[in-house]
Design a protein around this motif. Sequence first.
Motif, PDB file in Angstrom:
ATOM      1  N   ILE A 159      -0.813  13.511  12.941  1.00 50.87           N
ATOM      2  CA  ILE A 159      -1.470  12.257  12.588  1.00 50.87           C
ATOM      3  C   ILE A 159      -0.587  11.032  12.754  1.00 50.87           C
ATOM      4  O   ILE A 159      -1.106   9.918  12.859  1.00 50.87           O
ATOM      5  CB  ILE A 159      -2.038  12.297  11.156  1.00 50.87           C
ATOM      6  CG1 ILE A 159      -0.908  12.330  10.116  1.00 50.87           C
ATOM      7  CG2 ILE A 159      -2.985  13.455  10.977  1.00 50.87           C
ATOM      8  CD1 ILE A 159      -1.411  12.186   8.697  1.00 50.87           C
ATOM      9  N   ALA A 160       0.733  11.224  12.798  1.00 50.28           N
ATOM     10  CA  ALA A 160       1.638  10.069  12.899  1.00 50.28           C
ATOM     11  C   ALA A 160       1.332   9.201  14.123  1.00 50.28           C
ATOM     12  O   ALA A 160       1.214   7.966  13.995  1.00 50.28           O
ATOM     13  CB  ALA A 160       3.092  10.525  12.898  1.00 50.28           C
ATOM     14  N   PRO A 161       1.193   9.775  15.327  1.00 48.08           N
ATOM     15  CA  PRO A 161       0.886   8.923  16.480  1.00 48.08           C
ATOM     16  C   PRO A 161      -0.492   8.289  16.406  1.00 48.08           C
ATOM     17  O   PRO A 161      -0.696   7.174  16.921  1.00 48.08           O
ATOM     18  CB  PRO A 161       0.997   9.886  17.671  1.00 48.08           C
ATOM     19  CG  PRO A 161       0.866  11.246  17.108  1.00 48.08           C
ATOM     20  CD  PRO A 161       1.427  11.181  15.732  1.00 48.08           C
ATOM     21  N   ILE A 162      -1.443   8.967  15.778  1.00 47.00           N
ATOM     22  CA  ILE A 162      -2.786   8.403  15.618  1.00 47.00           C
ATOM     23  C   ILE A 162      -2.726   7.170  14.717  1.00 47.00           C
ATOM     24  O   ILE A 162      -3.310   6.124  15.016  1.00 47.00           O
ATOM     25  CB  ILE A 162      -3.750   9.447  15.023  1.00 47.00           C
ATOM     26  CG1 ILE A 162      -3.877  10.640  15.959  1.00 47.00           C
ATOM     27  CG2 ILE A 162      -5.120   8.839  14.746  1.00 47.00           C
ATOM     28  CD1 ILE A 162      -4.594  11.818  15.353  1.00 47.00           C
ATOM     29  N   GLU A 168      -1.353  -0.382  15.534  1.00 43.18           N
ATOM     30  CA  GLU A 168      -1.116  -1.330  16.622  1.00 43.18           C
ATOM     31  C   GLU A 168      -2.416  -2.010  17.041  1.00 43.18           C
ATOM     32  O   GLU A 168      -2.474  -3.225  17.209  1.00 43.18           O
ATOM     33  CB  GLU A 168      -0.495  -0.611  17.815  1.00 43.18           C
ATOM     34  CG  GLU A 168       0.930  -0.135  17.570  1.00 43.18           C
ATOM     35  CD  GLU A 168       1.441   0.762  18.684  1.00 43.18           C
ATOM     36  OE1 GLU A 168       0.616   1.158  19.552  1.00 43.18           O
ATOM     37  OE2 GLU A 168       2.644   1.089  18.684  1.00 43.18           O
ATOM     38  N   ASN A 169      -3.488  -1.207  17.168  1.00 42.05           N
ATOM     39  CA  ASN A 169      -4.772  -1.750  17.602  1.00 42.05           C
ATOM     40  C   ASN A 169      -5.382  -2.690  16.568  1.00 42.05           C
ATOM     41  O   ASN A 169      -6.037  -3.682  16.916  1.00 42.05           O
ATOM     42  CB  ASN A 169      -5.767  -0.614  17.889  1.00 42.05           C
ATOM     43  CG  ASN A 169      -5.374   0.204  19.095  1.00 42.05           C
ATOM     44  OD1 ASN A 169      -4.590  -0.235  19.928  1.00 42.05           O
ATOM     45  ND2 ASN A 169      -5.905   1.410  19.191  1.00 42.05           N
ATOM     46  N   LEU A 216       6.293   1.101   7.863  1.00 40.30           N
ATOM     47  CA  LEU A 216       4.882   1.009   7.491  1.00 40.30           C
ATOM     48  C   LEU A 216       4.112   2.210   8.032  1.00 40.30           C
ATOM     49  O   LEU A 216       3.281   2.799   7.333  1.00 40.30           O
ATOM     50  CB  LEU A 216       4.261  -0.285   8.045  1.00 40.30           C
ATOM     51  CG  LEU A 216       4.498  -1.562   7.257  1.00 40.30           C
ATOM     52  CD1 LEU A 216       3.860  -2.747   7.978  1.00 40.30           C
ATOM     53  CD2 LEU A 216       3.932  -1.439   5.847  1.00 40.30           C
ATOM     54  N   SER A 217       4.372   2.594   9.265  1.00 42.93           N
ATOM     55  CA  SER A 217       3.697   3.731   9.871  1.00 42.93           C
ATOM     56  C   SER A 217       4.009   5.016   9.113  1.00 42.93           C
ATOM     57  O   SER A 217       3.115   5.830   8.849  1.00 42.93           O
ATOM     58  CB  SER A 217       4.115   3.864  11.339  1.00 42.93           C
ATOM     59  OG  SER A 217       3.430   4.923  11.958  1.00 42.93           O
ATOM     60  N   SER A 218       5.260   5.198   8.759  1.00 41.12           N
ATOM     61  CA  SER A 218       5.660   6.390   8.001  1.00 41.12           C
ATOM     62  C   SER A 218       5.020   6.391   6.618  1.00 41.12           C
ATOM     63  O   SER A 218       4.586   7.436   6.120  1.00 41.12           O
ATOM     64  CB  SER A 218       7.183   6.446   7.859  1.00 41.12           C
ATOM     65  OG  SER A 218       7.796   6.588   9.117  1.00 41.12           O
ATOM     66  N   TYR A 219       4.957   5.218   6.016  1.00 40.60           N
ATOM     67  CA  TYR A 219       4.346   5.092   4.688  1.00 40.60           C
ATOM     68  C   TYR A 219       2.880   5.495   4.728  1.00 40.60           C
ATOM     69  O   TYR A 219       2.413   6.279   3.891  1.00 40.60           O
ATOM     70  CB  TYR A 219       4.488   3.639   4.210  1.00 40.60           C
ATOM     71  CG  TYR A 219       3.720   3.321   2.953  1.00 40.60           C
ATOM     72  CD1 TYR A 219       4.141   3.803   1.711  1.00 40.60           C
ATOM     73  CD2 TYR A 219       2.575   2.537   2.996  1.00 40.60           C
ATOM     74  CE1 TYR A 219       3.429   3.514   0.553  1.00 40.60           C
ATOM     75  CE2 TYR A 219       1.862   2.229   1.851  1.00 40.60           C
ATOM     76  CZ  TYR A 219       2.296   2.718   0.635  1.00 40.60           C
ATOM     77  OH  TYR A 219       1.588   2.428  -0.515  1.00 40.60           O
ATOM     78  N   VAL A 220       2.137   4.994   5.698  1.00 44.28           N
ATOM     79  CA  VAL A 220       0.715   5.318   5.801  1.00 44.28           C
ATOM     80  C   VAL A 220       0.524   6.804   6.129  1.00 44.28           C
ATOM     81  O   VAL A 220      -0.375   7.456   5.587  1.00 44.28           O
ATOM     82  CB  VAL A 220       0.015   4.438   6.861  1.00 44.28           C
ATOM     83  CG1 VAL A 220      -1.440   4.858   7.036  1.00 44.28           C
ATOM     84  CG2 VAL A 220       0.081   2.970   6.454  1.00 44.28           C
TER      85      VAL A 220
END
Length: 259
Positions: A159-162, A168-169, A216-220
């Motif tokens: 899920i990390a890349p998703i 980003e989008n 932020l990405s890691s947190y989510v």
Amino acid sequence: MKKLLFLPIIALIAQAGFMDTLNNLAKDYTSNKSITNSANEEQSAIKQALKIGVKKAVTTLGKKDGFLKNPLVKIGVPKNLQIVAKTLRKVGMGKYVDEFELSMNRAAEEAVPETASILVDTIKNLKVQEAKRLITSSDNYAITNYFKTHAGKKLAQKIAPIIKKHMENENVTKYYVTMMEYYNKYASNFTNNAYAKTALGALGMSAPGEVKEKDLSSYVTNRTLEGLYTMIAQQEKNIRTNPLARSTKLLQKVFGDQK
């Protein structure tokens, strides 16, 4: 009852390959007409329980507002930004906090359905003795913890890349930057003076620091998995403690025998 269980997930999830996997798994169960020993019963029962938990979690979380409107799993601002959020709300700029939180929760809601194939693979690989240990455990969350141990790393990698792409989008970083700009421009005086810093220190808090996009990405990602485990754990406890939640005869028999 079995038929009703599949309706919400069919109506909700349209991810490629996900329905095929669950349907194939369902066929495995229904085709197993005669179970000849208790070990096989235990293994099949635990797989049914896991399947129910997965479906419930994915159905509940993998839709619009699945995270955002659920107080148990809603993703709020990171801990080191909570003072920013509280201060902006005090000065009437809470909408910038709301936009930031909305973008993070939408990322989680988009990512959750992609966890299904990994969870189902974990179910299929469950051995008889392990199934027995999980069923007889005094821990109401033994099954959930099994997922964390045996699927947690793969789930995060999936899920990390998703989440990163969604962020980003949807310009999650932009919402964060906007929130911080308004905080620094209009609200920082509420927390940057000496008295405020002393008060924050007494509460175990500090002035906010910069949060990088990677953080932020890691947190989510981490909060998304926490939400998934929370919903699976709820269903697991329900199956263990509430006879009405055992939706098949096999679950009723095996889990009922553990009393």
